[in-house]
Structure formats: structure tokens, C-alpha cells
Design an enzyme around this catalytic site. Structure first.
Site, PDB file in Angstrom:
ATOM      1  N   LYS A  57      -1.499 -11.782   3.358  1.00  0.00           N
ATOM      2  CA  LYS A  57      -1.549 -10.464   2.685  1.00  0.00           C
ATOM      3  C   LYS A  57      -0.283  -9.675   2.965  1.00  0.00           C
ATOM      4  CE  LYS A  57      -3.778  -6.975   4.894  1.00  0.00           C
ATOM      5  NZ  LYS A  57      -2.936  -5.772   5.096  1.00  0.00           N
ATOM      6  N   ASN A  58       0.129  -9.647   4.225  1.00  0.00           N
ATOM      7  CA  ASN A  58       1.255  -8.777   4.584  1.00  0.00           C
ATOM      8  C   ASN A  58       2.604  -9.339   4.148  1.00  0.00           C
ATOM      9  OD1 ASN A  58      -0.523  -6.933   5.532  1.00  0.00           O
ATOM     10  ND2 ASN A  58      -0.267  -7.434   7.705  1.00  0.00           N
ATOM     11  N   ARG A 113       0.566   7.638  10.615  1.00  0.00           N
ATOM     12  CA  ARG A 113       1.367   6.483  10.171  1.00  0.00           C
ATOM     13  C   ARG A 113       2.560   7.005   9.378  1.00  0.00           C
ATOM     14  NH1 ARG A 113      -2.248   1.404   8.141  1.00  0.00           N
ATOM     15  NH2 ARG A 113      -0.197   0.436   8.285  1.00  0.00           N
ATOM     16  N   PRO A 114       3.547   7.567  10.088  1.00  0.00           N
ATOM     17  CA  PRO A 114       4.680   8.188   9.400  1.00  0.00           C
ATOM     18  C   PRO A 114       5.558   7.151   8.694  1.00  0.00           C
ATOM     19  CG  PRO A 114       5.086   8.097  11.763  1.00  0.00           C
ATOM     20  CD  PRO A 114       3.691   7.589  11.551  1.00  0.00           C
ATOM     21  N   ILE A 115       6.347   7.630   7.706  1.00  0.00           N
ATOM     22  CA  ILE A 115       7.336   6.742   7.065  1.00  0.00           C
ATOM     23  C   ILE A 115       8.748   7.326   7.239  1.00  0.00           C
ATOM     24  CG2 ILE A 115       5.733   5.683   5.419  1.00  0.00           C
ATOM     25  CD1 ILE A 115       7.003   7.507   3.242  1.00  0.00           C
ATOM     26  N   ASP A 116       8.916   8.082   8.326  1.00  0.00           N
ATOM     27  CA  ASP A 116      10.219   8.730   8.551  1.00  0.00           C
ATOM     28  C   ASP A 116      11.365   7.717   8.629  1.00  0.00           C
ATOM     29  OD1 ASP A 116       8.674   8.167  11.032  1.00  0.00           O
ATOM     30  OD2 ASP A 116      10.590   8.628  11.980  1.00  0.00           O
ATOM     31  N   ARG A 174     -10.366  -6.406   2.632  1.00  0.00           N
ATOM     32  CA  ARG A 174      -8.953  -6.121   2.355  1.00  0.00           C
ATOM     33  C   ARG A 174      -8.056  -7.272   2.754  1.00  0.00           C
ATOM     34  NH1 ARG A 174      -7.528  -0.087   3.843  1.00  0.00           N
ATOM     35  NH2 ARG A 174      -5.641  -0.916   2.943  1.00  0.00           N
ATOM     36  N   ARG A 231      -1.402   0.576   2.259  1.00  0.00           N
ATOM     37  CA  ARG A 231      -0.137   0.885   2.914  1.00  0.00           C
ATOM     38  C   ARG A 231       1.047   0.307   2.139  1.00  0.00           C
ATOM     39  NH1 ARG A 231       1.122   4.882   5.762  1.00  0.00           N
ATOM     40  NH2 ARG A 231       3.021   4.547   6.913  1.00  0.00           N
ATOM     41  N   ASP A 263      -2.295  -7.003  15.084  1.00  0.00           N
ATOM     42  CA  ASP A 263      -3.369  -7.291  14.126  1.00  0.00           C
ATOM     43  C   ASP A 263      -4.356  -8.339  14.650  1.00  0.00           C
ATOM     44  OD1 ASP A 263      -2.220  -5.432  12.479  1.00  0.00           O
ATOM     45  OD2 ASP A 263      -1.234  -6.879  11.169  1.00  0.00           O
ATOM     46  N   VAL A 286       1.674  -0.872  19.707  1.00  0.00           N
ATOM     47  CA  VAL A 286       2.234  -0.645  18.367  1.00  0.00           C
ATOM     48  C   VAL A 286       1.614   0.607  17.727  1.00  0.00           C
ATOM     49  CG1 VAL A 286       2.540  -1.606  16.050  1.00  0.00           C
ATOM     50  CG2 VAL A 286       2.720  -3.097  18.050  1.00  0.00           C
ATOM     51  N   CYS A 333      -5.160   1.180   6.798  1.00  0.00           N
ATOM     52  CA  CYS A 333      -6.133   1.420   7.865  1.00  0.00           C
ATOM     53  C   CYS A 333      -5.749   2.672   8.647  1.00  0.00           C
ATOM     54  CB  CYS A 333      -6.185   0.219   8.804  1.00  0.00           C
ATOM     55  SG  CYS A 333      -6.848  -1.260   8.017  1.00  0.00           S
TER      56      CYS A 333
HETATM   57  C1  EPZ Z   1       2.486  -3.471   8.950  1.00  0.00           C
HETATM   58  O1  EPZ Z   1       2.236  -2.075   8.863  1.00  0.00           O
HETATM   59  C2  EPZ Z   1       1.191  -4.159   8.610  1.00  0.00           C
HETATM   60  N1  EPZ Z   1       0.770  -3.742   7.276  1.00  0.00           N
HETATM   61  C3  EPZ Z   1       0.121  -3.840   9.641  1.00  0.00           C
HETATM   62  O2  EPZ Z   1      -1.001  -4.680   9.379  1.00  0.00           O
HETATM   63  C4  EPZ Z   1       0.625  -4.179  11.046  1.00  0.00           C
HETATM   64  O3  EPZ Z   1      -0.305  -3.714  12.006  1.00  0.00           O
HETATM   65  C5  EPZ Z   1       1.987  -3.530  11.303  1.00  0.00           C
HETATM   66  O4  EPZ Z   1       2.914  -3.872  10.250  1.00  0.00           O
HETATM   67  C6  EPZ Z   1       2.610  -3.959  12.623  1.00  0.00           C
HETATM   68  O5  EPZ Z   1       2.766  -5.357  12.647  1.00  0.00           O
HETATM   69  C7  EPZ Z   1       1.314  -4.297   6.195  1.00  0.00           C
HETATM   70  O6  EPZ Z   1       2.178  -5.155   6.273  1.00  0.00           O
HETATM   71  C8  EPZ Z   1       0.815  -3.819   4.878  1.00  0.00           C
HETATM   72  P1  EPZ Z   1       5.144  -0.618  11.127  1.00  0.00           P
HETATM   73  P2  EPZ Z   1       3.448  -1.058   8.850  1.00  0.00           P
HETATM   74  O7  EPZ Z   1       5.989   0.160  10.194  1.00  0.00           O
HETATM   75  O8  EPZ Z   1       4.593  -1.659   8.143  1.00  0.00           O
HETATM   76  C9  EPZ Z   1       5.669   3.431  13.705  1.00  0.00           C
HETATM   77  C10 EPZ Z   1      -3.249  -5.233   8.930  1.00  0.00           C
HETATM   78  O9  EPZ Z   1      -4.267  -5.161   9.651  1.00  0.00           O
HETATM   79  N2  EPZ Z   1       6.468   3.894  12.568  1.00  0.00           N
HETATM   80  O10 EPZ Z   1       5.681  -1.868  11.725  1.00  0.00           O
HETATM   81  O11 EPZ Z   1       2.921   0.240   8.368  1.00  0.00           O
HETATM   82  C11 EPZ Z   1       4.186   3.316  13.332  1.00  0.00           C
HETATM   83  O12 EPZ Z   1       3.533   4.563  13.429  1.00  0.00           O
HETATM   84  C12 EPZ Z   1      -2.229  -4.098   8.921  1.00  0.00           C
HETATM   85  O13 EPZ Z   1      -3.022  -6.180   8.164  1.00  0.00           O
HETATM   86  C13 EPZ Z   1       7.052   5.148  12.610  1.00  0.00           C
HETATM   87  O14 EPZ Z   1       6.899   5.916  13.577  1.00  0.00           O
HETATM   88  O15 EPZ Z   1       3.744  -0.955  10.406  1.00  0.00           O
HETATM   89  C14 EPZ Z   1       3.710   2.269  14.308  1.00  0.00           C
HETATM   90  O16 EPZ Z   1       3.437   2.884  15.532  1.00  0.00           O
HETATM   91  C15 EPZ Z   1      -2.696  -2.925   9.678  1.00  0.00           C
HETATM   92  N3  EPZ Z   1       7.815   5.555  11.548  1.00  0.00           N
HETATM   93  C16 EPZ Z   1       4.926   1.340  14.479  1.00  0.00           C
HETATM   94  O17 EPZ Z   1       6.046   2.111  14.050  1.00  0.00           O
HETATM   95  C17 EPZ Z   1       8.003   4.760  10.458  1.00  0.00           C
HETATM   96  O18 EPZ Z   1       8.712   5.193   9.531  1.00  0.00           O
HETATM   97  C18 EPZ Z   1       4.878   0.047  13.662  1.00  0.00           C
HETATM   98  O19 EPZ Z   1       4.670   0.352  12.287  1.00  0.00           O
HETATM   99  C19 EPZ Z   1       7.414   3.499  10.435  1.00  0.00           C
HETATM  100  C20 EPZ Z   1       6.639   3.079  11.489  1.00  0.00           C
END
Ligand code: EPZ
Length: 419
Positions: free
Chosen positions: A22-23, A122-125, A400, A93, A306, A331, A117
């Protein structure tokens, strides 16, 4: 999929064929927008997040055909620049990938909201910071975010504050059509990030350094359509392996990349579980009780977040698990909501800061509510391993990410029904 009913306590054994990730599928499906042509995807998992993604693409003008044999053909040529309805984007997401791909192709992207989830904030900064480094103007308000680069993007060095999967993928897509060279430092190294890079390279981009923390992208004026086989879902595979450990096994997962599963397999070995790997399969057997250990989640190649809830479920099973287990989540700031439900089965879990300490107890069947995708998978594992009839509501959260869940578990000998 609303409710799962399990008559647990049965030994599970047999084989499961694992589907596409999926991811990996989500960034590829959205990333295809940047090509503006036809892409054909094989091994695309028919899970609700993927189906939702196809709905979003359709809304934006993509033409989608399910081909005989299972491939999915997406024609992106008629995709229009614009905003997808919040009702479609807010639940997944992956919709954040609209930003990088629309920006690359149209010089403008809008997103009302992205979901996924609920693990706290879950910021996107980091995504937005990267777009700004590439020369885009970012404006956000209560209605969402708009990213604009009417004169195109310009390659640069972007240093992420953390190795975010989403930010790395989004910036890789955008930088594939930027002028000149972009370097992403502190990049994520997950297999699905590498899969996206391979897809973009097949579409004409030049990307090196994948799998390391420094990815280099040489942007191209145009990308073109391509074919892709989605990589196996390491989290689906890991979940079925955990089911094998929870319920004795032997359970074999087929059509997997064992190297993606190393952190989990190393943990199993430490627990005394018998693990056997082949080129494309892994088998686990846990005929005897296993020893609880300590796991700490982190970006790949550390233990995957995950799979954290599934490990907690294994550690909670009295009669199967021995000793105290610990799961430290580094994480996500808040991924322990599922533990309250495990406690309703009699589990003993103490949480302090970001660490759950688990003392195995004899569990009992219960009525449970899945809080999120992997948390729900953990409840399902506990229910499968525990004698009696358990029910899991809000099971759409589990749908999902797990394709043909009922059939796959029944094939292993589970008494399960999904409605
Ligand atoms: C992906 O989410 C996956 N989702 C998640 O899987 C997975 O848990 C995660 O990566 C970590 O491996 C998808 O691929 C759709 P990140 P993502 O950006 O990309 C912080 C599942 O169960 N962060 O790597 O959203 C954030 O808050 C799902 O299949 C910022 O602060 O995760 C987190 O603490 C759930 N600012 C950490 O980084 C940002 O701009 C990792 O987030 C981006 C992230």
C-alpha cells in the site's frame, strides 16, 4: 468491512501470498500525474486506501481501467490542475502526494486536507519547506494549502529535519521535473521510497543515492508513461508472520522480499522463534513459548513503526510469551491507543513516555474497537491467539491495508468472519 468476528485459540499454519505494498502504491499512483501519460501498474493491492486514491485520480480527470489479468491502466493525460474534494482527500495520508505531483506538472497544487491514521499531530512542514527550497510559494489557511511555482521549480539542496517518508517521496516527485540538480539530505530509505525512485527513473528521471540518506535527483523537462510492478507489502507480510508466531505456525509468507523484513526477522530470532528464509519467502515456527524482548522503532532499517502494535500483541500473550517485553515508539508521538483495547482482553501494559512495558497475562475474548490500521491488526492477532469469540468493530480501519484478509486467515485455519 465493518466487523470482524474471530473464534480464537486455534493453531494457524500454512501459506499466504502477500500482495503489493500500500505505502509503495500510493506515491506511485499519485506520482504518475507528473508523467501526464499512461502508466500501467501490476500487483496493485485492492485495499481501501488504494481504491480511494483511484477515486481521487478519477475526479481529477484520470481515466482508469482494470485490465484482464489484474493490471490497472491509468491514463493521466486528461488530469486537470485543481483541488480534489476534501471528502476524498481527508481520509488518506497519501493525498499529500498530490502536492508534489501537481506542482511538478502544472506549477500549482492545492490540497484541502490529508488524513490517515490518527497518531496525534501529523504535520507536513517538511514537505512545504522542501517545496519552498525548490522555489515554490506556499500559502496555507484554514481551507488548506496552495503551492505555486508558475515559472517552474529549481533544483537545490534540501535538508530534512527528520527522514520523513512522505516528505522524501513528495520532494523526489517534484524535483524530478525541476531545473537542474536537487539533493535531499537526511532522506528516508524505506523500500517504498526506493520503489518510487525506480518508478520515476523508468519514467525518465535521473535519481541516485536511493537507500542512503542522501538522494540526488536531476530534473527533466518531461516524464513519460511507464509500467510498474508494485513491490511486496512488508507490513502485510510481517503481520502474517506475527500471526504465525502468535498461533504456533509454521506460517510461510510468499512473494515477499526477505531483505525488507530483516528488522522483524532479527527480532523473531532473538525471541527464539525459528525463521527460515528463501529468495522470495519466509517461514516462521513457534511451537514453543517465545521470549519477550525489547524493540525500538525508527526509520528503515530500524524496526518499522507499522509493525510495533503487532509486536505488543505478541508480547501480551500469556502462555505463549515469557518475560517482560518493551516497545519504544520513536516515530509517532502517539501510537498506543490500541493498548487500551488489548487491556480490555486482560493484557497488562504500562506506558511511560514513548515506551510500553508488557507483562504477559492469560487473555480472554472481548468486544473490541479498532482505533487505526495497525492497532486494529494487533487486536486481530490477540483475538486469533485467544480462546473464545472476540469481535472487532470499526474494522474498516483494518481494511485500509489488508487485502483479502478473511480468505488469507481462513486458509491458515482461522475461524473468522468479516461483515
Ligand atoms: C508513512 O507516513 C506511512 N504512510 C506510515 O504508515 C508510516 O507509519 C510512516 O510513513 C513511517 O514509516 C504512508 O506511506 C501512506 P513520515 P508518513 O513523514 O509519510 C514527522 C501505515 O500504517 N513529520 O515518515 O506520513 C511525523 O510527525 C501508515 O501504513 C514531521 O514532523 O510518515 C512523524 O513523527 C501509518 N513533519 C515522523 O516525521 C513532516 O513534514 C515520520 O513521518 C513530516 C513528518
Amino acid at each position: 468491512m465493518n466487523k470482524i468476528v474471530v473464534n480464537g485459540g486455534r493453531r494457524l499454519s500454512g501459506e499466504v501470498v502477500i500482495g503489493g505494498s500500500k505505502n509503495a502504491a500510493l506515491p506511485l499512483l499519485f506520482g504518475g500525474i507528473a508523467t501526464g501519460e499512461v502508466c500501467i501498474f501490476s500487483n496493485l493491492p485492492r485495499v481501501s486506501d488504494v481504491l480511494q486514491t483511484l477515486e481521487i485520480l478519477k475526479f481529477l480527470g484520470a481515466r482508469i481501467r482494470f485490465l484482464p489479468g489484474g493490471d490497472v491502466r491509468v491514463d493521466y493525460s486528461a488530469v486537470q490542475s485543481g483541488r480534489a474534494p476534501v471528502a476524498l482527500t481527508a481520509s488518506i495520508r497519501g493525498s499529500t502526494y498530490l502536492l508534489g505531483s501537481m506542482l511538478a506538472r502544472f506549477g500549482r497544487a492545492e490540497l484541502a486536507a490529508a488524513g490517515g491514521c490518527d497518531f496525534g499531530s501529523r504535520p507536513i512542514d517538511q514537505h512545504l519547506m522542501g517545496f519552498e527550497c525548490l522555489g515554490a510559494k506556499v500559502s496555507s489557511n484554514a481551507d488548506g494549502v496552495v503551492v505555486e511555482a508558475p515559472n517552474g521549480l529549481c533544483g537545490t539542496v534540501i535538508r530534512l529535519a527528520m527522514p520523513s517518508v512522505g516528505a522524501t517521496a513528495n520532494l523526489m516527485i517534484a524535483a524530478s521535473m525541476a531545473r537542474g540538480e536537487t539533493v535531499i539530505e537526511n532522506a528516508a530509505a524505506e523500500p517504498h521510497v526506493a520503489a518510487l525512485a525506480a518508478f520515476l527513473c523508468d519514467a525518465g528521471a535521473e535519481i541516485t543515492g536511493v537507500g542512503s540518506d542522501r538522494i540526488r535527483i536531476v530534473g527533466q523537462p518531461e516524464l513519460h508513461g511507464t509500467r510498474n510492478v508494485i513491490i511486496p507489502d512488508m507490513i502485510e507480510a510481517g503481520t502474517y508472520l506475527c500471526a504465525g508466531v502468535a498461533c504456533g505456525g509454521p506460517v510461510r509468507v510468499r512473494a515477499v522480499c526477505p531483505s525488507h523484513l530483516h528488522p522483524l526477522l532479527n527480532a523473531f530470532r532473538e525471541m527464539g522463534v525459528k525463521v527460515e528464509t528463501g529468495e522470495h519467502h519466509v517461514t516462521v515456527t513457534a511451537a514453543e513459548p517465545y521470549q519477550n524482548i525489547s524493540v525500538v522503532t525508527g526509520p528503515f532499517p530500524a524496526f518499522p513503526t507499522d509493525l510495533h502494535p503487532q509486536m505488543t500483541a505478541l508480547f501480551a500473550l500469556g502462555g505463549r510469551a515469557e518475560g517482560e517485553g518493551a516497545v519504544t515508539e520513536l516515530v509517532w508521538e502517539s501510537r498506543f491507543r490500541y493498548t487500551q483495547e488489548l487491556c480490555r482482553m486482560g493484557a497488562r501494559i504500562d506506558i511511560a513516555d514513548r515506551c510500553a512495558r508488557i507483562t504477559p497475562q492469560a487473555l480472554h475474548a472481548a468486544k473490541l474497537r479498532s482505533p487505526d490500521l495497525r492497532g486494529g491488526a494487533a487486536l486481530l492477532l490477540a483475538a486469533l491467539a485467544t480462546k473464545g469469540k472476540s469481535e472487532i468493530t470499526n474494522a474498516a480501519t483494518i481494511g485500509r491495508g489488508y487485502e483479502h484478509l478473511e480468505q488469507k486467515l481462513r486458509a491458515l485455519g482461522a475461524h473468522i468472519s468479516v461483515s
